[in-house]
Design a protein around this motif. Structure first.
Motif, mmCIF file in Angstrom:
data_model
loop_
_atom_site.group_PDB
_atom_site.id
_atom_site.type_symbol
_atom_site.label_atom_id
_atom_site.label_comp_id
_atom_site.label_asym_id
_atom_site.label_seq_id
_atom_site.Cartn_x
_atom_site.Cartn_y
_atom_site.Cartn_z
ATOM 1 N N LEU A 129 0.809 -1.140 -0.023
ATOM 2 C CA LEU A 129 0.070 0.023 -0.004
ATOM 3 C C LEU A 129 0.861 1.099 0.057
ATOM 4 C CD1 LEU A 129 -2.828 -0.911 2.489
ATOM 5 C CD2 LEU A 129 -2.782 -0.345 0.245
ATOM 6 N N VAL A 130 1.947 1.200 1.039
ATOM 7 C CA VAL A 130 2.546 2.429 1.095
ATOM 8 C C VAL A 130 4.093 2.279 0.922
ATOM 9 C CG1 VAL A 130 0.933 3.992 2.076
ATOM 10 C CG2 VAL A 130 2.128 2.294 3.603
ATOM 11 N N PRO A 131 4.688 1.635 0.041
ATOM 12 C CA PRO A 131 5.952 1.307 0.068
ATOM 13 C C PRO A 131 6.888 2.472 0.424
ATOM 14 C CG PRO A 131 5.074 1.308 -2.124
ATOM 15 C CD PRO A 131 3.890 1.546 -1.264
ATOM 16 N N ASP A 132 6.350 3.896 0.134
ATOM 17 C CA ASP A 132 7.374 5.137 0.284
ATOM 18 C C ASP A 132 7.382 5.409 1.562
ATOM 19 O OD1 ASP A 132 6.397 4.748 -2.427
ATOM 20 O OD2 ASP A 132 5.792 6.866 -2.305
ATOM 21 N N ARG A 133 6.435 4.858 2.392
ATOM 22 C CA ARG A 133 6.142 5.373 3.963
ATOM 23 C C ARG A 133 7.328 4.295 4.450
ATOM 24 N NH1 ARG A 133 2.210 8.437 5.245
ATOM 25 N NH2 ARG A 133 1.935 9.923 3.392
ATOM 26 N N LEU A 134 7.592 3.252 3.939
ATOM 27 C CA LEU A 134 8.410 2.287 4.886
ATOM 28 C C LEU A 134 9.802 2.599 4.443
ATOM 29 C CD1 LEU A 134 6.354 -0.941 4.761
ATOM 30 C CD2 LEU A 134 6.553 0.340 6.879
ATOM 31 N N VAL A 135 10.719 2.281 5.504
ATOM 32 C CA VAL A 135 11.974 2.472 5.211
ATOM 33 C C VAL A 135 12.810 2.007 4.032
ATOM 34 C CG1 VAL A 135 12.979 0.916 6.835
ATOM 35 C CG2 VAL A 135 14.255 3.205 6.433
ATOM 36 N N PHE A 136 12.349 0.748 3.720
ATOM 37 C CA PHE A 136 12.886 -0.044 2.685
ATOM 38 C C PHE A 136 13.265 0.446 1.253
ATOM 39 C CE2 PHE A 136 10.828 -3.200 5.741
ATOM 40 C CZ PHE A 136 12.096 -3.730 6.144
ATOM 41 N N LEU A 137 12.059 1.271 0.843
ATOM 42 C CA LEU A 137 12.298 1.836 -0.533
ATOM 43 C C LEU A 137 13.369 2.908 -0.618
ATOM 44 C CD1 LEU A 137 11.374 1.367 -3.264
ATOM 45 C CD2 LEU A 137 9.350 2.910 -2.887
ATOM 46 N N ASP A 138 13.287 3.660 0.430
ATOM 47 C CA ASP A 138 14.315 4.575 0.555
ATOM 48 C C ASP A 138 15.786 4.153 0.607
ATOM 49 O OD1 ASP A 138 12.519 6.665 0.711
ATOM 50 O OD2 ASP A 138 12.338 6.606 2.818
ATOM 51 N N LEU A 139 15.846 3.152 1.380
ATOM 52 C CA LEU A 139 17.295 2.464 1.418
ATOM 53 C C LEU A 139 17.515 1.804 0.123
ATOM 54 C CD1 LEU A 139 17.160 0.559 4.642
ATOM 55 C CD2 LEU A 139 18.563 2.316 4.047
ATOM 56 N N ILE A 140 16.595 1.177 -0.702
ATOM 57 C CA ILE A 140 16.980 0.489 -1.715
ATOM 58 C C ILE A 140 17.328 1.607 -2.929
ATOM 59 C CG2 ILE A 140 15.656 -0.820 -3.589
ATOM 60 C CD1 ILE A 140 14.543 -2.225 -1.229
ATOM 61 N N GLN A 141 16.554 2.651 -2.970
ATOM 62 C CA GLN A 141 17.028 3.804 -3.961
ATOM 63 C C GLN A 141 18.330 4.116 -3.663
ATOM 64 O OE1 GLN A 141 13.757 6.501 -3.723
ATOM 65 N NE2 GLN A 141 12.476 5.230 -4.956
ATOM 66 N N LEU A 142 18.664 4.376 -2.464
ATOM 67 C CA LEU A 142 20.058 4.648 -2.036
ATOM 68 C C LEU A 142 21.024 3.956 -2.588
ATOM 69 C CD1 LEU A 142 21.259 7.325 -0.510
ATOM 70 C CD2 LEU A 142 21.421 5.623 1.458
ATOM 71 N N ILE A 143 20.785 2.480 -2.334
ATOM 72 C CA ILE A 143 21.656 1.432 -2.687
ATOM 73 C C ILE A 143 21.863 1.545 -4.420
ATOM 74 C CG2 ILE A 143 22.109 -1.055 -2.921
ATOM 75 C CD1 ILE A 143 20.269 -0.974 -0.263
ATOM 76 N N VAL A 144 20.705 1.495 -4.827
ATOM 77 C CA VAL A 144 20.949 1.736 -6.667
ATOM 78 C C VAL A 144 21.370 2.668 -6.883
ATOM 79 C CG1 VAL A 144 19.528 1.434 -8.506
ATOM 80 C CG2 VAL A 144 18.919 -0.087 -6.593
#
Lengths: 119, 571, 520, 180
Positions: B548-563
């Motif tokens: 529902l809210v992938p942006d709100r969970l920390v995972f997506l932010d981390l992943i964007q940073l990694i990539v």
């Protein structure tokens, strides 16, 4: 080749004694004979060392001046030690043979192994 | 990226390691023992979580533990990728700890101390895998993880379990051999094995043949734990382990550590660009694609629920590997996002399977007709997670798969996009029967042949053996204690299946008699102990939230940073 | 050189002489008290361990060799010199510590006075092999340690052990004799027996000279028998299996180790790297034999049902790895060989002590009988498991470090087939170790599985080893292993893990020694 | 060059060694082996090694034969001498022949028997030092003794230890205490 070997006759005997000793050790089922074979093998080595020390026309190195032609004393010293080592090993080996005989009633390896496998 | 010396990565590894000792020391006092587990789990999670803000602000926490050998440092390093994996494993450990208590006590399992100790040890080593700063450190923890999880796989001590354990160790140690060889080649090519975002300089320019060999060895070695075909067959066999083990380790920690390590190899050892240049990315993706499809097809044919889930795991892990093989930022985001997404979904599914096992001693799908009535909440959560697996919108699986498809289309790899879509259909194919059995079938003593069955229906008679292993021992002091412990749930419980196995010693044909009478109807509140229901709810909510809210969970932010770091692009 | 001989030089003599002189005490005064033998063994090994520690500390901290000229006659005067460098210091330290540890572990196992004499003669002979700088003197110490080992193996008086000891004596003597022939060839082509003199003289004689080649061939063949490399390992499994359990621990820890040390010493100090450079075939043959040992030893180990025999074959394999490390002639590989030499000694010694503890307490000797030991003897089993994993080479144990360094050396030498063998040895070892671990931890000792589930299962009951956990089992199984032996086994396990983190430290300590050995 | 007495001794030694190998009867083999040792002792003296010769006669031919006979006395019934031979095991014999041939290939590279300094590297600075300095260093005329007790005294200490070890070993193996 033959001539070279002939001039080095003692070393040929050394090689033969190693071979004979090894044969007894490998093949003979009698444990005492094996120990004898070990001794033949070792005396072959002694022959090598003593022959190394030989010099034509030399005498044993007993001197206070260093004048004269002497055989090389060092191999003699080494072999004196080695002979004692050899007899020590033989004594222990024979003690083991006696122990094996006490346990299995034979000094033949094949018989002993048979007894062991029967257990 | 700023490196900051900090003990926090070390703490994340040593907290669960200390828990091992404490658990062992408090053997014989189960409540204290489980208390340590909870305490360590929460402390570990908080430690890892405390590093999240740093990771998001490009701060890398490093614990340097000295040199292992020339060019081989022994160091821990909490970079975004590590924090991603660590947070996931840390959070789910808390959830699984609770579940473990419910499950192990519910079944009155033997050797629980060994179980909890090995569990903590597995988490400790998984944390080490997450925070390893170089290939060698990663290898060290990877091998330890194999050792630590072995007692869990062989826990049952049955012939089958010992074989599974043997197979597991030989597979993973065989993989370890390949990893060590690959690590040594990397070391000899570049003089270091330290992880560097975008790849170790010098590796890309070195002898391409050797570099390819190293890549192949590393991926094959880690691929064993990631259950890439043809190295997958240990995983279904390892399902003989208690279900919490399957849930956390075979859905999250162990297999993910394989995938995670492959991600390390692609992103931080070779770098995505070098992987593409060496021409090894597409073959990797192709292996993943084949694994994905074949495992899905095999899953269709499994009647044992946990085995079906295991093959589903094999298949789903390959989504991640597939994305890693594609040289596109979206594919990478999708791949990495599928790590938490799959984790939440699959752990839910395993929790449900385990709850069903504890409550009803039912393991086979063909015997689950109408079980939704008996365990509505559990099977509801199962349905949600299964839908997520298939990639239904608004659920976790959808987002990651969407990125993967977009990524493969962007590099014109339509074949991979097609495989992804096809696998979605296969997912429905193997999850639907479970849902349909649970909610739309009666407890028919003569169940209909299922979709995946060989003609002739279920060989029902042969299943009796499956109950034999779940023989709890009633009447013992232990069981009495257990009953007291849980009376807040058990008190209201009518004399049903649960009561039966705690209070009487007779369990022969237990499941069969229940079946014959049909599943009794239970409310979600009484279907099982909240030690298990709680985790199921939490995990399922997580799976939904990720969708529902992938942006709100920390995972997506981390992943964007990694990539972004790995690809040098901004998303 | 006489003046400072009171200093550290004295230690390298005493490390050999103290245990030899102490060996007389049990024979002479053993009658006085039953404690004389044990006490002497403990005291003398303790002194030896301390002296060895001092030697190791000195050489490793300043990187200097300690040269001791005995009786004031230097090598140029035809005397015998003792030379202690980093490598020999580490092995001597190992001998001292292992000798002491096994003596402590044998506290509860009282034996005849002769046993303690032989015990001391064994550690003295081994220490002599390590410190001597003279190739003939090395032969003498090889024979001292050999004689003591043969007699110790037969010291519990069983027929089997006597037969195994005789077999070992015969093969060991042939090995030592072959070594002596090698010494003879080296002597006849140079006129020297001192190692430091031999090296340049052999170079002068020419490394491709048939006599020099023959010298190396005989030395290597003789030591290969002593190390027990495949296919001349045949004495070793019988000897290890039939010897008294704790003697096996000592012998497995030290005897082959010292022979491997001698091979390294002769290869690197006497024949030197240039010899191998001039004769690449020699290096290849050595590597091939060693690699074959690695594989063959493991495969034979898998087939064994007796635990001691299994571990004996495992040594064949592990020493293959050590010799690979020596023969690669690479810095990291040599470090790996030394680390593995020491690590294997600790691990294998500990494992055999574990075997001894189990055999003593429960009478178990075969793999099948190890069922459920994890519960019966939790501490010993845990130590045994850790040591077994160290044997496999699971990081971060010392077994892994040695293997890693050898593998790095093989990579640097570009010897890819060897890299494959080395890394694959993990799985080969796992093949037999896993069988043990499964038995110890995942198999029930008794058929009453349900009773145990009650004991350890649910909340309230669970207590491995507690009084509840033991209920329902025959009383005879309540016996437990001696405290000393378990303590030493646990200590070995801890050492195996702690040393696993010391890889880099050992490497930097050995750096000066290794560069000297490989550069001259 | 080889003297007739040397040649005769060598032939005798090889012949007795072969007989030892072939004789089935242990007692006969021991007696022949005693002869072999005696031949060796004489050969050492002929080769100018009187110290070794005496030791070999006492230890090799004497002590060793006694040990063998004592062993036989304790283990086998004496039924009189037999002259039967063992069957030759061809594979083992072939192996030994290969070994002998391998050793023989190195023999031509050895210095000829009797070669002195210059041709025989064994006569190097060490042996020269012994001969020249032994008396000054140790005041013993017999260089062999000087080397034995002084220069290589550590070997001799080792040798004594070997004897001690063997003695203790024999006691241990035969399970005798020292004073029992």
């Amino acid at each position: 080749m033959i001539e070279a070997l002939f001039a080095r006759y003692n070393y040929v005997v050394f090689a033969l004694l190693l071979g004979i000793g090894l044969y007894i050790v490998i093949d003979d089922e009698n444990l005492v004979k094996k120990v004898i074979g070990l001794n033949v093998f070792q005396t072959g080595i002694f022959l090598f060392f003593i022959t190394v020390a030989v010099q034509d026309g030399a005498e044993p190195a007993v001197t206070s001046t260093g004048e004269g032609t002497f055989v090389n004393p060092l191999p003699h010293v080494l072999i004196l030690t080695a002979i004692v080592v050899g007899v020590s090993l033989t004594a222990l080996a024979l003690a083991l043979v006696v122990r094996i005989h006490e346990e299995y009633g034979s000094i033949r390896e094949d018989v002993v192994v048979e007894v062991l496998e029967r257990d | 990226m700023d490196s900051v010396a900090s003990l926090r990565p070390l703490l994340a590894v040593s907290l669960p390691a200390m828990a091992v000792l404490l658990v062992l020391a408090s053997r014989g006092r189960p409540n204290l023992r489980e208390g340590w587990t909870f305490l360590a789990a929460i402390a570990t999670f908080l430690t890892v979580a405390s590093m999240v803000p740093g990771a998001l602000s490009e701060t890398v926490y490093v614990t340097d533990l000295g040199t292992y050998a020339t060019g081989l440092e022994f160091a821990l390093r909490a970079d975004p990728l590590g924090v991603l994996f660590g947070t996931l494993a840390g959070f789910l450990w808390i959830v699984t700890s609770s579940y473990s208590v419910g499950y192990m006590r519910g079944l009155n399992e033997h050797d629980q101390t060994r179980y909890f100790a090995a569990f903590a040890a597995s988490i400790a080593t998984a944390m080490g895998v997450a925070f390893a700063a170089n290939l060698l450190t990663l290898f060290v923890f990877y091998e330890l993880l194999s050792v630590a999880t072995y007692p869990l796989v062989a826990h049952d001590e049955s012939e089958e379990a010992i074989w599974a354990g043997r197979k597991y160790l030989i597979y993973t140690f065989g993989g370890g051999v390949a990893i060590l060889a690959g690590t040594l080649i990397v070391l000899s090519l570049s003089g270091t094995t330290a992880f560097t975002p975008g790849g170790i300089a010098g590796l890309a320019t070195s002898d391409p043949t050797l570099a390819r060999v190293a890549f192949a060895l590393l991926v094959a070695g880690f691929g064993v734990k990631a259950a890439l075909m043809p190295f997958h067959s240990w995983l279904p066999d390892a399902m003989v382990a208690p279900t919490p083990v399957s849930a956390l380790l075979h859905a999250v920690a162990v297999v993910k550590s394989g995938v995670f390590a492959i991600a390390r190899v692609v992103l931080d050892v070779f770098g995505p660009e070098a992987v593409a240049d060496l021409g090894v990315g597409i073959p990797l993706a192709a292996v993943a694609a084949v694994t994905l499809l074949v495992a899905s097809v095999i899953a269709l044919r499994q009647d044992h629920l946990k085995r079906r889930l295991a093959y589903s795991t094999v298949s789903q892990l390959s989504y991640i590997v597939l994305g890693l093989g594609l040289f596109h930022e979206y594919a990478l985001v999708g791949a990495l996002l599928h790590i938490p997404a799959h984790a939440f979904m699959k752990i839910t599914l395993f929790f449900c399977a385990g709850a069903v096992h504890v409550e009803t001693h039912t393991d086979y799908i063909s015997e689950m007709g109408g079980i939704g009535r008996r365990m509505p909440l559990t099977m509801g959560a199962f349905t949600v997670a299964a839908a997520g697996m298939a990639g239904m919108p608004l659920l976790a699986g959808f987002v990651s798969k969407w990125f993967l498809v977009v990524g493969s289309v962007s590099i014109d790899a339509y074949a991979f996009a097609a495989v992804l879509l096809l696998s979605g259909i296969l997912n429905i194919g193997y999850y639907w029967p479970v849902v349909s059995q649970a909610f739309f079938e009666g407890a028919d003593p003569d169940p209909k042949p299922l979709l995946e069955y060989p003609a002739g229906g279920s060989p029902r008679g042969g299943r009796a053996g499956s109950e034999a292993r779940a023989v709890p021992n009633g009447g013992s002091p232990a069981a009495d204690f257990y009953a007291r412990e849980d009376d807040r749930t058990d008190a209201e419980e009518p004399a049903g299946s649960h009561g039966a196995h705690t209070e009487t010693g007779d369990h022969g044909g237990h499941a069969a008699t229940d079946h014959a009478a049909g599943w009794e109807r239970r409310s979600p509140l009484t279907e099982s102990t909240w030690f298990m229901l709680g985790p199921i709810v939490v995990a399922a909510v997580g799976a939904v939230a990720l969708g529902l809210v992938p942006d709100r969970l920390v995972f997506l932010d981390l992943i964007q940073l990694i990539v972004e770091n790995a690809m040098g692009v901004s998303l | 050189m006489i003046e400072p001989a009171v200093g550290i030089e004295l230690a390298s003599i005493l490390v050999v002489v103290v245990p030899i002189l102490a060996a007389v005490i049990p024979i002479a005064f053993g009658r006085l008290s039953e404690w004389v033998g044990v006490g002497t063994a403990l005291a003398a090994t303790a002194v030896q361990a301390v002296l060895a520690g001092v030697l190791a500390w000195t050489t490793l901290s300043d990187g200097e060799e300690i040269v001791t000229e005995i009786g004031g006659y230097g090598p140029s005067q035809g005397g015998i010199a003792l030379v202690v460098d980093g490598m020999s210091a580490l092995v001597v330290a190992l001998i001292g510590v292992a000798g002491l540890a096994v003596a402590v572990a044998s506290l509860d196992d009282r034996r005849r006075d002769t046993f303690y004499s032989l015990y001391l003669l064994l550690v003295a002979g081994l220490a002599g092999v390590c410190v001597t700088g003279d190739v003939f003197n090395l032969y003498v110490f090889l024979e001292i340690s050999g004689l003591a080992a043969y007699a110790l193996i037969a010291s519990d008086g069983t027929g089997r052990s006597a037969l195994a000891a005789l077999k070992y004596l015969i093969m060991g003597t042939v090995g030592a004799s072959l070594y002596l022939i090698g010494v003879g060839y080296a002597y006849v082509s140079t006129g020297y027996l001192n190692m430091r003199d031999l090296a340049p003289a052999l170079a002068e004689a020419g490394y491709t000279d048939p006599l020099v080649l023959a010298a190396f061939a005989f030395v290597a063949a003789g030591l290969a028998i002593k190390i027990a490399l495949f296919p001349v390992h045949t004495w070793q499994p019988d000897a290890y299996t039939t010897a008294p359990d704790r003697v096996t621990a000592l012998i497995a820890a030290l005897v082959s180790t010292t022979a491997a040390y001698a091979l390294a010493r002769l290869s690197l100090t006497v024949f030197t790297v240039e010899f191998f450079a001039a004769n690449p075939v020699v290096q290849q043959v050595l590597l091939a034999v060693a690699a074959t040992s690695v594989v063959a030893g493991s495969l034979l180990a898998v087939l064994q049902s007796r635990v001691k025999r299994m571990l004996a074959y495992s040594s064949v394999s592990q020493f293959g790895l050590v010799v690979v490390g020596i023969a690669l002639l690479e810095g990291p590989a040599l470090v790996g060989a030394v680390v593995h030499l020491i690590g294997h000694a600790i691990v294998k010694g500990g494992l055999f002590l574990g075997v001894a503890a189990f055999a003593g307490a429960y009478g178990v000797t075969t793999v099948e009988e190890y069922d459920g030991l994890g519960e019966r003897a939790p501490y010993a089993s845990a130590a045994f498991a850790v040591l077994a994993l160290a044997l496999v080479g699971v990081p971060p144990t010392v077994g892994f470090v040695g293997k890693l360094y050898v593998a790095i050396g093989a990579v640097e030498a570009g010897a890819w087939p060897l890299v494959a063998v080395i890394v694959a040895s993990t799985v080969l070892t796992l093949g037999y170790v896993l069988r043990l671990l499964e038995r110890i931890y995942f198999t029930d000792p008794a058929p009453d599985r349900a009773a145990r589930a009650a004991a350890d299962g649910g909340p309230g009951g669970g207590s491995e080893g507690g009084p509840v956990g033991l209920s329902g089992r025959p009383v005879s199984r309540r016996r437990s292993a001696g405290r000393a032996i378990v303590a030493v086994t646990v200590a070995a396990a801890i050492a195996a893990v702690v040393l696993g983190f010391a890889g880099a430290g050992i490497e930097s300590l050995l750096e000066p020694t290794v560069s000297t050995l490989l550069d001259n | 060059m080889i003297t007739p007495i040397e040649a005769g001794l060598l032939v005798f030694i090889v012949a007795t060694a072969v007989m030892t190998a072939l004789l089935r009867d242990v007692l006969a083999a021991i007696i022949v082996f005693g002869g072999y040792s005696l031949g060796m002792a004489i050969l050492w003296i002929v080769l100018q090694a009187p110290d070794v010769g005496l030791t070999e006669a006492a230890v090799g031919a004497g002590v060793m034969t006694v040990l063998f006979l004592a062993t036989i006395a304790r283990t086998t019934r004496l039924t009189g001498l037999e002259a039967t031979t063992v069957d030759v095991n061809l594979p083992a014999a072939a192996l030994c022949v290969v070994f002998v041939l391998a050793v023989l290939t190195t023999v031509p590279a050895l210095p000829a028997v009797g070669a002195g300094p210059g041709e025989n590297p064994a006569f190097g600075e060490i042996s020269e030092y012994y001969v020249e300095e032994a008396y000054d260093d140790t005041h013993v005329e017999n260089v062999v003794t000087a080397v034995l007790v002084a220069y290589r005294g550590f070997d001799t200490f080792g040798e004594a230890t070997v004897v001690f070890a063997a003695g203790v070993g024999v006691l241990a193996v035969l399970r005798r205490g020292v004073f029992e």
